[in-house]
Design an enzyme around this catalytic site. Structure first.
Site, short mmCIF file in Angstrom:
data_model
loop_
_atom_site.label_atom_id
_atom_site.label_comp_id
_atom_site.label_asym_id
_atom_site.label_seq_id
_atom_site.Cartn_x
_atom_site.Cartn_y
_atom_site.Cartn_z
N ARG A 108 0.87 -1.18 0.00
CA ARG A 108 0.00 0.00 0.00
C ARG A 108 0.90 1.23 0.00
O ARG A 108 1.72 1.41 0.92
CB ARG A 108 -0.91 0.01 1.24
CG ARG A 108 -1.80 1.26 1.34
CD ARG A 108 -2.60 1.22 2.64
NE ARG A 108 -3.33 2.45 2.85
CZ ARG A 108 -4.59 2.68 2.47
NH1 ARG A 108 -5.25 1.72 1.84
NH2 ARG A 108 -5.19 3.82 2.72
N HIS A 135 -7.32 1.01 -6.54
CA HIS A 135 -7.62 0.46 -5.21
C HIS A 135 -8.52 -0.77 -5.40
O HIS A 135 -9.68 -0.77 -5.01
CB HIS A 135 -8.32 1.52 -4.36
CG HIS A 135 -8.27 1.25 -2.89
ND1 HIS A 135 -7.66 0.13 -2.34
CD2 HIS A 135 -8.80 1.94 -1.82
CE1 HIS A 135 -7.79 0.16 -1.03
NE2 HIS A 135 -8.46 1.24 -0.69
N GLN A 138 -10.64 -2.54 -2.58
CA GLN A 138 -11.82 -1.77 -2.17
C GLN A 138 -12.98 -2.03 -3.12
O GLN A 138 -14.12 -2.22 -2.68
CB GLN A 138 -11.49 -0.27 -2.16
CG GLN A 138 -12.67 0.62 -1.77
CD GLN A 138 -13.07 0.45 -0.32
OE1 GLN A 138 -12.25 0.57 0.58
NE2 GLN A 138 -14.36 0.19 -0.07
N ASP A 231 -15.72 10.10 -2.13
CA ASP A 231 -14.46 9.94 -1.41
C ASP A 231 -14.03 11.32 -0.92
O ASP A 231 -14.60 12.33 -1.35
CB ASP A 231 -13.41 9.33 -2.37
CG ASP A 231 -12.14 8.87 -1.67
OD1 ASP A 231 -12.11 8.87 -0.43
OD2 ASP A 231 -11.17 8.54 -2.37
N CYS A 272 -15.53 4.73 0.74
CA CYS A 272 -14.42 3.83 1.10
C CYS A 272 -13.91 4.07 2.52
O CYS A 272 -13.26 3.19 3.09
CB CYS A 272 -13.30 3.94 0.09
SG CYS A 272 -12.74 5.64 -0.20
N ARG A 316 -14.43 -5.45 3.34
CA ARG A 316 -13.01 -5.41 2.98
C ARG A 316 -12.32 -6.69 3.45
O ARG A 316 -11.49 -7.26 2.75
CB ARG A 316 -12.32 -4.20 3.62
CG ARG A 316 -12.71 -2.85 3.10
CD ARG A 316 -12.35 -2.62 1.65
NE ARG A 316 -10.94 -2.85 1.36
CZ ARG A 316 -9.93 -2.05 1.71
NH1 ARG A 316 -10.16 -0.92 2.37
NH2 ARG A 316 -8.69 -2.33 1.37
#
Length: 328
Positions: A108, A135, A138, A231, A272, A316
């Site tokens: 990450r 991502h 996600q 987001d 997210c 997740r």
């Protein structure tokens, strides 16, 4: 058709066929059901996994650690201060060393090229926990959440992403929707429009899957949406851009008025996380004192019956578990 993902890295959904994404979603659902029933098959027993974090995280780190441990794997966490990767040791050399110690590597951080090089040189599956342009874990969680809350097949679902449509979440959504034949609208100001290169790439995929990928600056384009997604307006490291982002993106804040414009009483709100929905965070308070409201969604929407953000956050873990099980 049988699907076998053993040994494959999970760098972007663009690397997978719709059938392979469907397999991972179905496996996620199966593993989630087993967890809730208290059934653990320890499918990763004897495996060793390393998590490389150049960017801090709550959900991604916890999801990988809990998922791995529940299936019997051992986890090592390394942040930028715990490793010589890229400092006293080249990325290539670090990848080769880690590949000798570990069965799988999660990364990450910032550049997509880093996660790609880790996969190229390590010789083991590498999983993308977030980069500047993607991502994918996600999106897998988001697709599972949609299937749990929207009574339609994915190829009949319309997703509207409101905000900065050039960020990694917007691009990740384009990849996921293109692959699964969905209707995706990137909703935001023209100044923050998606790159033409990315749009061209996903529209090529869409020709095969029947997906529709659009960009719009008109809030009325939310009509008929099943999912409204947003987001934060400034990602990690972009705090200096907040004043300009607030100016550009305030018209695209997710409000109850926006949800009503969908004309869908069952529209769901997704994010997210973490989200600025009130002023209970240090940054939101500081910016408010400077005259900037950085909330991308109102608290009313965030806490409403439309919001499924915590189901989404839980997923997740289930989807990350499926990715590790499938590739290991």
């Amino acid at each position: 058709m049988a699907v076998n993902l053993k040994g494959k890295s999970f760098l972007t959904l663009m690397d997978f066929t719709p059938a392979e994404i469907r397999y991972m979603l179905d496996l996620s659902r199966d593993l989630k059901s087993k967890k809730r029933a208290g059934i653990y098959n320890y499918l990763l027993k004897g495996k060793n996994i390393v998590l490389l974090f150049e960017k801090a995280s709550t959900r991604t780190r916890c999801a990988f650690e809990v998922a791995a441990l529940e299936e019997g794997a051992h986890v090592t966490f390394l942040d930028s201060n715990s490793s010589q990767m890229g400092k006293k040791e080249s990325l290539e050399d670090s990848a080769k060393v880690l590949g000798r110690f570990y069965d799988g590597i999660e990364y990450r951080g910032f550049k997509q090229s880093v996660v790609e090089d880790l996969a190229k040189f390590s010789g083991v599956p590498v999983w993308n926990g977030l980069t500047d342009v993607d991502h994918p874990t996600q999106i897998l969680a988001d697709l599972l959440t949609i299937e749990e809350h929207v009574a339609k097949p994915l190829n009949k679902v319309k997703v509207v992403f409101a905000g900065d449509t050039r960020n990694n979440m917007a691009y990740a959504w384009m990849y996921g929707c293109a692959k699964m034949g969905m209707h995706f609208v990137a909703l935001g100001p023209k100044e923050l429009a998606p790159s033409e290169e990315i749009l061209a790439k996903v529209r090529e995929v869409a020709k095969e899957t029947g997906a529709v990928i659009e960009f719009s600056s008109d809030v009325e384009s939310v009509k008929g949406a099943d999912v409204i997604y947003t987001d934060v307006w400034a990602s990690m490291g972009e705090e200096d851009q907040i004043p300009e982002r607030v100016r550009l993106l305030t018209p695209y804040k997710v409000t109850m008025e926006m949800l009503k414009k969908t004309e869908n009483a069952d529209v769901i709100f997704m994010h997210c996380l973490p989200a600025f929905h009130d002023f209970e965070t240090k940054l939101a308070k500081e910016m408010k004192e400077k005259g900037f409201d950085i909330r991308e969604v109102t608290d009313e929407v965030f806490r409403s019956r439309h919001s499924v953000v915590f189901d989404e956050a839980e997923n997740r873990m289930h989807t990350i578990k499926a990715v590790m099980v499938a590739t290991l």
